[in-house]
Design an enzyme around this catalytic site. Sequence first.
Site, PDB file in Angstrom:
ATOM      1  CG  ASN A   7      77.801  32.850 -47.853  1.00  9.97           C
ATOM      2  OD1 ASN A   7      78.029  31.365 -48.368  1.00  9.97           O
ATOM      3  ND2 ASN A   7      77.107  33.467 -47.763  1.00  9.97           N
ATOM      4  NE  ARG A  91      76.558  31.053 -43.796  1.00 13.07           N
ATOM      5  CZ  ARG A  91      75.552  30.785 -44.475  1.00 13.07           C
ATOM      6  NH1 ARG A  91      75.399  30.789 -46.019  1.00 13.07           N
ATOM      7  NH2 ARG A  91      74.845  30.230 -43.906  1.00 13.07           N
ATOM      8  CG  HIS A 180      70.783  30.695 -39.865  1.00 14.09           C
ATOM      9  ND1 HIS A 180      69.578  30.873 -39.363  1.00 14.09           N
ATOM     10  CD2 HIS A 180      70.712  31.276 -41.238  1.00 14.09           C
ATOM     11  CE1 HIS A 180      69.316  30.131 -41.368  1.00 14.09           C
ATOM     12  NE2 HIS A 180      69.268  30.640 -41.306  1.00 14.09           N
ATOM     13  NE  ARG A 241      66.021  26.881 -46.118  1.00 13.21           N
ATOM     14  CZ  ARG A 241      67.224  27.537 -46.091  1.00 13.21           C
ATOM     15  NH1 ARG A 241      67.188  26.282 -44.367  1.00 13.21           N
ATOM     16  NH2 ARG A 241      67.445  28.223 -46.148  1.00 13.21           N
ATOM     17  NE  ARG A 285      60.869  42.369 -50.558  1.00 13.22           N
ATOM     18  CZ  ARG A 285      61.681  41.607 -50.739  1.00 13.22           C
ATOM     19  NH1 ARG A 285      62.240  43.332 -50.762  1.00 13.22           N
ATOM     20  NH2 ARG A 285      62.607  41.062 -50.597  1.00 13.22           N
ATOM     21  CD  GLU A 385      74.730  35.468 -41.465  1.00 15.02           C
ATOM     22  OE1 GLU A 385      73.683  36.277 -42.140  1.00 15.02           O
ATOM     23  OE2 GLU A 385      74.753  33.855 -41.356  1.00 15.02           O
TER      24      GLU A 385
HETATM   25  P1  ADP Z   1      68.907  34.911 -46.804  1.00 14.17           P
HETATM   26  O1  ADP Z   1      68.065  34.255 -45.700  1.00 14.17           O
HETATM   27  O2  ADP Z   1      68.388  34.652 -48.268  1.00 14.17           O
HETATM   28  O3  ADP Z   1      69.891  35.639 -46.585  1.00 14.17           O
HETATM   29  P2  ADP Z   1      67.118  37.390 -46.591  1.00 14.17           P
HETATM   30  O4  ADP Z   1      67.941  38.238 -45.021  1.00 14.17           O
HETATM   31  O5  ADP Z   1      68.186  38.498 -47.102  1.00 14.17           O
HETATM   32  O6  ADP Z   1      67.443  35.764 -46.849  1.00 14.17           O
HETATM   33  O7  ADP Z   1      65.569  37.927 -46.206  1.00 14.17           O
HETATM   34  C1  ADP Z   1      64.840  37.399 -47.373  1.00 14.17           C
HETATM   35  C2  ADP Z   1      63.581  37.328 -46.556  1.00 14.17           C
HETATM   36  O8  ADP Z   1      63.151  39.158 -46.640  1.00 14.17           O
HETATM   37  C3  ADP Z   1      62.601  37.418 -48.092  1.00 14.17           C
HETATM   38  O9  ADP Z   1      61.402  36.725 -47.675  1.00 14.17           O
HETATM   39  C4  ADP Z   1      61.682  38.878 -48.685  1.00 14.17           C
HETATM   40  O10 ADP Z   1      60.621  39.189 -48.521  1.00 14.17           O
HETATM   41  C5  ADP Z   1      62.061  39.403 -46.881  1.00 14.17           C
HETATM   42  N1  ADP Z   1      61.819  40.620 -46.895  1.00 14.17           N
HETATM   43  C6  ADP Z   1      62.773  41.644 -47.087  1.00 14.17           C
HETATM   44  N2  ADP Z   1      62.223  43.305 -47.247  1.00 14.17           N
HETATM   45  C7  ADP Z   1      61.465  43.276 -46.389  1.00 14.17           C
HETATM   46  C8  ADP Z   1      60.154  43.811 -46.682  1.00 14.17           C
HETATM   47  N3  ADP Z   1      60.361  45.362 -46.376  1.00 14.17           N
HETATM   48  N4  ADP Z   1      59.462  43.429 -45.610  1.00 14.17           N
HETATM   49  C9  ADP Z   1      59.068  41.796 -45.698  1.00 14.17           C
HETATM   50  N5  ADP Z   1      59.157  41.177 -45.949  1.00 14.17           N
HETATM   51  C10 ADP Z   1      61.011  41.933 -46.520  1.00 14.17           C
END
Ligand code: ADP
Length: 403
Positions: A7, A91, A180, A241, A285, A385
């Site tokens: 990716n 990807r 996605h 975004r 978070r 994915e």
């Molecule tokens: P990407 O789209 O880059 O693959 P991810 O699917 O890893 O991103 O998601 C990232 C998001 O997930 C961030 O906003 C992060 O804060 C949130 N996230 C990860 N762990 C937690 C958690 N325990 N509680 C709340 N949000 C979380």
Amino acid sequence: MKVLVLNSGSSSLKYQIIDTSTGDSLLRGLVDRIGMTKSVIKQKRFDGDVYELEDEIISHSVAIENVLKLIVDKQHGVLMSINEIDAVGHRVVHGGEKFSRSVLINDKVIKAIEEFSDIAPLHNPFNLRGINAAKKALPDVPQVAVFDTAFHQSLPEMAYIYPIPYVFYEKYKIRRYGFHGTSHYYVSKKCSEILEKNVNNFSVITCHLGNGCSVSAVKNGSSVDTSLGFSTIAGVMMGTRCGDFDPAVILNIMEREELTIEQATSLLTKHSGLLGVSGVSSDMREIKNAAKNGNKRAELAFQMFCYIVKKFIGAYSVVLEGPDAIVFTAGIGENDPDVRELSLKGLEFMGVKIDVEKNRSCIGKEMIISTDDSKIKVLVIPTNEELVIAEDVVKVLEEMEDE
Ligand code: ADP
């Protein structure tokens, strides 16, 4: 079969080795800051072995060379030799209207991906860098492209045509594509399996909530609507975004602030969403921590996020004329019970009943979080994915053998 899944982003390259006979990921890694100072590779093996390497990585080709070395590294790798890699799955973000499924990469496919760079300038050129680098490093290994847009090619016309002059669809293919796709496909299929339903008679709303977010309506195994659109900034507000808003707003700001197209693009893609509203962070978070500590705008960003997800769930419940299930996935969807609870609050009227305890206890694992008597089931399903990409590689290669 051992498949290397790649990716490739503008300055990063994520990779995984997947054994398709078991579906297991043997090793995963990330090359970060390609072409910048302090490039770094972080790799994790299935048994927990972690390896980190700082090096000068000036290009995607150099990144792949390093990755191939690490994959066969005696101490930290998983393969004895590079020859064990049977195929590579890439990807690719945009497949336009041409690709409704995964394909073997040849010169024609590369040309098409290049052409779609006009409509996906932030993604396709960087996916191509990964493809070209992998072809150079592994010239005899088959390479397959798996498109983020492919699953949504089943959208009906009324869901993908925009209410602007039709000529722009004809001239430039401006329409909703959706993204996605591999994630929506994976969790919708998995959901029907968990609930033991026939996928051909099953409706589900899939909420992919990560840094990028999208909600999809999936009916009988096909995507019928989705919140991302022509680009990856539509629909739900995301980390940085904007999501949907009145298009006149950006024209007005551009005029007043005398913004160039590049500056306006940056405003909508890098400075909006959770970060733009809170002024704190794009990370959910950190938003919640700030909100807990009394930051009003962080609280607003959190409330807005859940409100917008809820609106899409409402809209797609109507599109599907009553879904059988709702699925949450990706970073926020898998890990944040608060977002799930607030996005579904008050939906008992349409048959959504959350089991509060189950929801609270569900962090990053597969689980049904609705009550047993909930008409619409609610599930958390970690997305995968890379597995979809690896399985598609096998499918494409098997079909070629059959021909
Ligand atoms: P990407 O789209 O880059 O693959 P991810 O699917 O890893 O991103 O998601 C990232 C998001 O997930 C961030 O906003 C992060 O804060 C949130 N996230 C990860 N762990 C937690 C958690 N325990 N509680 C709340 N949000 C979380």
